[in-house]
Design an enzyme around this catalytic site. Structure first.
Site, PDB file in Angstrom:
ATOM      1  N   LYS A   1       0.130  -4.450   3.126  1.00 37.99           N
ATOM      2  CA  LYS A   1       0.542  -5.633   4.087  1.00 37.99           C
ATOM      3  C   LYS A   1      -0.376  -5.961   5.245  1.00 37.99           C
ATOM      4  O   LYS A   1      -1.058  -5.081   5.942  1.00 37.99           O
ATOM      5  CB  LYS A   1       2.006  -5.321   4.666  1.00 37.99           C
ATOM      6  CG  LYS A   1       3.139  -5.076   3.761  1.00 37.99           C
ATOM      7  CD  LYS A   1       4.517  -4.760   4.502  1.00 37.99           C
ATOM      8  CE  LYS A   1       5.544  -4.334   3.519  1.00 37.99           C
ATOM      9  NZ  LYS A   1       6.003  -5.493   2.718  1.00 37.99           N
TER      10      LYS A   1
ATOM     11  N   GLY B   1      16.279  -5.052   0.722  1.00 39.06           N
ATOM     12  CA  GLY B   1      17.850  -4.787   0.494  1.00 39.06           C
ATOM     13  C   GLY B   1      17.946  -4.047  -0.770  1.00 39.06           C
ATOM     14  O   GLY B   1      19.151  -3.739  -0.686  1.00 39.06           O
TER      15      GLY B   1
END
Lengths: 191, 298
Positions: B87, B220
């Site tokens: 990232k 999630g």
């Protein structure tokens, strides 16, 4: 003609679309009974470790080996080629393969993703086709019974990228990622 | 950025999107060390995301979240044969340049890290390494694709273990694509304006009915059933962050989510792999969160 596409992981949709384009109805294969009555099978691109793992958990590993032994026509692209090969270099220590195609392949043999490339390939009996190589396996050597149908020079001499041993075909590249159906046709014409 | 040498071209849109195509139907797992990366690969992950802290820990610790230490990324690259992603902060093109120099396979310009630029995302066309970006709606997805993203993931709300935002984002993107597909050509100009998206991309989605790049789901996902849900809602693969290594039994959870992703439409398989898994990560109710990561990026 009934041709299956192994649909555990990877670019299944592109192979199904290729088969549709050339007028062959494709069935996707996720369970052992879906191998029944197939005339051919395509093993797609994807991650060979993930597909190998899923062949085990889905119960397909042994039934597929039996169909290969019976002479089922198979085309493996990229990860599919790795799974068909006799020898896998630079793989996981426990990496297994079907040893249906007498070649030694080197995983990620052209490098990591930033080295992935497009080029043109001269395929025997077809002519120039686009070749898309994604973290591709490189064929280091082929056994005596293997026909080489296309070669590529990556700056260090010609080496095979499309091979065939009887009913089993393997490509380092992804004909399914292009609009050119001729490699698929060549395979289907052999069935 | 594509470049040719000796008849070969690297960094083209086709080879960048091509790797995303190869990951379809798979699970990409967040890992913080080589041991976790091995567990992920053993379980059948198609790639790993190398980062110093999983999103739930970033959320807990607070402070500025940045690109990971290059040594940690190199250690993970050495430990596994599957693709390694990492990232960069939104707009932090220097972090992305470093990740490209490290030869990572995909850069995630991620809202999970603290944004470095509040106006501009990275010009992703300038890179040979491909980028994945998050989106909460179709306009955001098409803006990222316009900037050169080769893979879109719905954002969800990372680090919560709560799939509700991922579902909202996937449903929103799909509903907006259906709206485009049913519009006539003269409506597309106004729709492009409403979406704040480039007109040629809006026209392409209207024509094809899907994004020009693969659409994965993140944020999630913490059970096999969550994976099945988002795949049935049209996601083509899943990113699982905290959901695996914050669960009671990461090895079993990793295996179960991989199998549920392949056989997502076969409830008998999903039921089998869900059985006796131990508890999933604890999770959080998103309405009580202090920081909504999905609101980062625009």
């Amino acid at each position: 003609m009934r041709v299956g596409v192994l649909a555990l992981q990877g670019d299944v949709r592109e192979h199904v679309a290729m088969l549709h384009e050339v007028g062959v109805t494709a069935t996707t294969v996720q369970r052992p009974e879906q191998l029944d009555n197939l005339d051919g099978l395509i093993m797609p691109g994807g991650e060979s470790t993930a597909i190998a793992h899923l062949l085990g958990t889905s119960g397909l590993r042994e039934p597929l080996a039996q169909r290969m032994a019976q002479g089922l026509a198979i085309l493996g692209t990229c990860a599919g080629l790795i799974l068909l090969s006799t020898t896998v270099i630079d793989g996981r220590l426990d990496q297994w393969s079907y040893a249906a195609l007498d070649v030694a392949v080197r995983r990620n043999g052209y490098g990591r993703q930033t080295a992935s490339f497009e080029t043109e390939l001269d395929v025997v009996g077809v002519g120039m086709v686009p070749g898309v190589f994604i973290r591709a396996p490189r064929i280091d050597s082929v056994g005596p019974g293997v026909d080489v149908l296309a070669r590529h020079d990556h700056g260090d001499g010609l080496h095979p990228v499309l091979v065939r041993q009887g009913a089993v075909w393997g490509a380092s590249f992804h004909p399914e990622l292009t609009k050119d159906t001729r490699v698929h046709r060549l395979f289907l014409d052999s069935i | 950025m594509s470049a040719s040498h000796g008849g070969s071209t690297v960094g083209s849109a086709l080879v960048k999107r091509g790797l995303a195509d190869m990951l379809r139907g798979g699970v990409i797992m967040d890992v913080v060390n080589p041991e976790q990366a091995k567990i992920a690969e053993d379980a059948g992950a198609v790639a790993v995301m190398a980062l110093e802290r999983v999103p739930s820990d970033i959320r807990r610790d607070g402070g500025v979240a940045r690109m990971s230490d290059p040594q940690m990324i190199k250690d993970i690259q050495a430990a596994v044969t599957i693709p390694v992603m990492a990232k960069a902060r939104i707009g932090h093109f220097a972090e992305a340049q470093i990740l490209q120099a490290l030869d990572v396979d995909y850069v995630d310009e991620s809202e999970v890290l603290t944004p470095a630029d509040e106006e501009n995302h990275i010009d992703k066309w300038a890179f040979t390494v491909p980028f994945v970006c998050g989106a909460t709606n179709l306009g955001e997805a098409l803006r990222r694709i316009g900037e050169g993203a080769c893979l879109i993931r719905s954002k969800g709300e990372a680090g919560t273990g709560n799939v509700v935002e991922a579902v909202r984002h996937l449903r929103t993107i799909n509903a907006q694509m259906r709206r485009l597909a049913s519009a006539d050509a003269s409506e597309l100009f106004a729709l492009a304006k409403d979406l704040q998206a480039p007109l040629p991309l809006v026209q392409e989605v209207a024509e094809t009915g899907h994004l020009p790049v693969p659409l994965f789901c993140a944020g999630g996902i913490s059970t096999p059933a969550d994976a099945s849900l988002v795949l049935q809602l049209g996601a083509e693969a899943v990113f699982v962050g905290s959901g695996i290594f914050k669960s009671e039994d990461p090895v079993r959870m990793a295996n179960a989510i991989v199998e549920a992703t392949t056989h997502y439409s076969d409830a008998a398989v999903v039921a089998k792999v869900s059985t006796g898994l131990g508890s999933a990560m604890r999770g959080a109710e998103t309405s009580t969160l202090e920081t909504r990561l999905a609101e980062r990026g625009w």
